[in-house]
Enzyme design. Structure first.
Site, mmCIF file in Angstrom:
data_model
loop_
_atom_site.group_PDB
_atom_site.id
_atom_site.type_symbol
_atom_site.label_atom_id
_atom_site.label_comp_id
_atom_site.label_asym_id
_atom_site.label_seq_id
_atom_site.Cartn_x
_atom_site.Cartn_y
_atom_site.Cartn_z
ATOM 1 N N GLU A 19 0.838 -1.192 0.000
ATOM 2 C CA GLU A 19 0.000 0.000 0.000
ATOM 3 C C GLU A 19 0.875 1.246 0.000
ATOM 4 O OE1 GLU A 19 -2.678 -0.224 3.359
ATOM 5 O OE2 GLU A 19 -2.667 -2.408 3.346
ATOM 6 N N GLU A 35 -9.958 6.485 2.865
ATOM 7 C CA GLU A 35 -10.366 5.723 4.047
ATOM 8 C C GLU A 35 -10.261 6.621 5.277
ATOM 9 O OE1 GLU A 35 -8.905 1.794 6.632
ATOM 10 O OE2 GLU A 35 -7.788 2.463 4.871
#
Length: 386
Positions: free
Chosen positions: A187, A298
């Site tokens: 990520e 997020e």
């Protein structure tokens, strides 16, 4: 649809911090040969001998032979573009010498105290109704699922969203593989993280990885053994300058994560800089290809039931406000099993609560390619409660 991406989006394992990686007034990390302090931001950057970086403490990398650049001749099919102005705040105070990499010390830049150990974050239910968990996650993402995927690419705007105390706002790209309980991920993106530093108000570059579903492996940046950094320019965790402003000049960040077709290592490129790689040895499922790529935002909140958090995602404005006001991802790409970069197909959409944070796919265009706007303010008249 929600179950497809629950593994990666819902429940981020938080990293441990190396005992040797302490702030000003404490010991320097192992292998440090130079220290640079940004008086503007309070960041402390140690230039560490490249062969003494944390990665090589990993038991599977004891005899690892470092590769300084990808040994691939893969050519991207995407159109070229001009990068926006990008810098890190510490650059104006010095640079690391050849043969070293920059490692940012974890710190609170107002009082220089040692950052406390960061606890594990429990995986939450994507419905957003798990009030027993210490953190709840909300998101607005686009994703491509299935097939043998060797990489992902995006260009996305950078902002300084408002983040409530002990909460986090992420914008990033994920690549993952494996079943929910043991998913492997790599990520990268930017975040404002007030869980790590209570006074943090600015976006910083970050990376993350896990090889066991966020249980015991993985960390942010270089705070544990795993990611091998090869470049002396980018400090993972370093603050980003400049950032976009509402109605003003947009600034964005370009990130590529691509599996090397010779070594099988996952290389990270930020802008045109090959930053380093995750060796295949530290993974189980990501020894091979990824089976999903996810792009978007997020929120991790520890606010109890009742009023919704006011932590913002992206620019803090809804997608319908459009360019210059809403946050965007553009020029989305995946790398297929022939190592050819192409547009993603059958792009899915995952949004937990559109009244709080939403996502709007846009028509493909020559300049923006496959793209979307995303984000939102969190607490508002239509997003009042959990």
């Amino acid at each position: 649809m929600i179950s497809i991406i629950s593994t990666i989006i819902d429940g981020r394992a938080q990293a441990r911090i190396l005992a040797s990686n302490k702030v000003t007034g404490f010991d320097k990390p192992k292998g440090a040969v130079k220290t640079i302090e940004s008086y503007e931001t309070g960041e402390v950057i140690d230039c560490v001998d490249i062969f003494k970086q944390p990665a090589f403490d990993h038991p599977l990398l004891k005899n690892h032979t470092m590769q300084m650049k990808p040994s691939s001749n893969r050519k991207a099919n995407g159109a070229g573009y001009v990068e926006g102005a990008f810098s890190q705040a510490w650059w104006k105070y010095g640079e690391c010498p050849e043969g070293t990499i920059p490692i940012k010390r974890p710190q609170n830049h107002t009082n220089h105290h040692v950052t406390p150990m960061i606890p594990h974050v429990k995986r939450l239910n994507l419905s957003g109704n798990d009030f027993s968990a210490p953190y709840r996650h909300e998101y607005a993402v686009a994703f491509m699922q299935g097939g043998n995927l060797m990489g992902g690419h995006a260009r996305f705007s950078v902002w300084n969203p408002t983040v409530m105390d002990s909460e986090i706002s992420f914008s990033q790209i994920w690549l993952g593989s494996g079943p929910d309980e043991n998913v492997n991920t790599v990520e990268a993106g930017w975040m404002v993280n007030r869980k790590r530093r209570s006074d943090s108000t600015e976006a910083e570059i970050f990376i993350y990885w896990t090889s066991d579903g966020y249980k015991k492996t993985g960390c942010y940046n270089l705070e544990c053994d795993g990611f091998v950094q090869t470049n002396k320019k980018i400090a993972l965790g370093g603050l980003i300058r400049p950032v976009s402003t509402y109605g003003g000049q947009p600034y964005d960040l370009t990130i590529d994560i691509t599996k090397n077709d010779f070594t099988g290592w996952w290389w990270l490129r930020i802008l045109d800089i090959e930053v380093g790689y995750w060796p295949r040895e530290i993974f189980t499922y990501l020894k091979g290809p990824a089976d999903r790529v996810i792009w978007g935002g997020e929120i991790a909140s520890n606010k109890p039931g009742g009023s919704h958090t006011a932590t913002q995602m992206g620019s803090g404005h809804f997608p319908y406000e459009g360019f210059g006001k809403a946050s965007y991802f553009r020029n989305l790409k995946v790398v297929d099993d022939r190592f050819i970069e192409r547009d993603p197909e059958n792009l899915g959409k995952g949004v937990t609560r559109p009244e709080c944070y939403d996502l709007l796919h846009n028509a493909d265009s020559p300049d923006f390619g496959v793209n979307f706007y995303y984000g939102g303010p969190g607490f508002s008249t239509q997003c009042a409660n959990w």
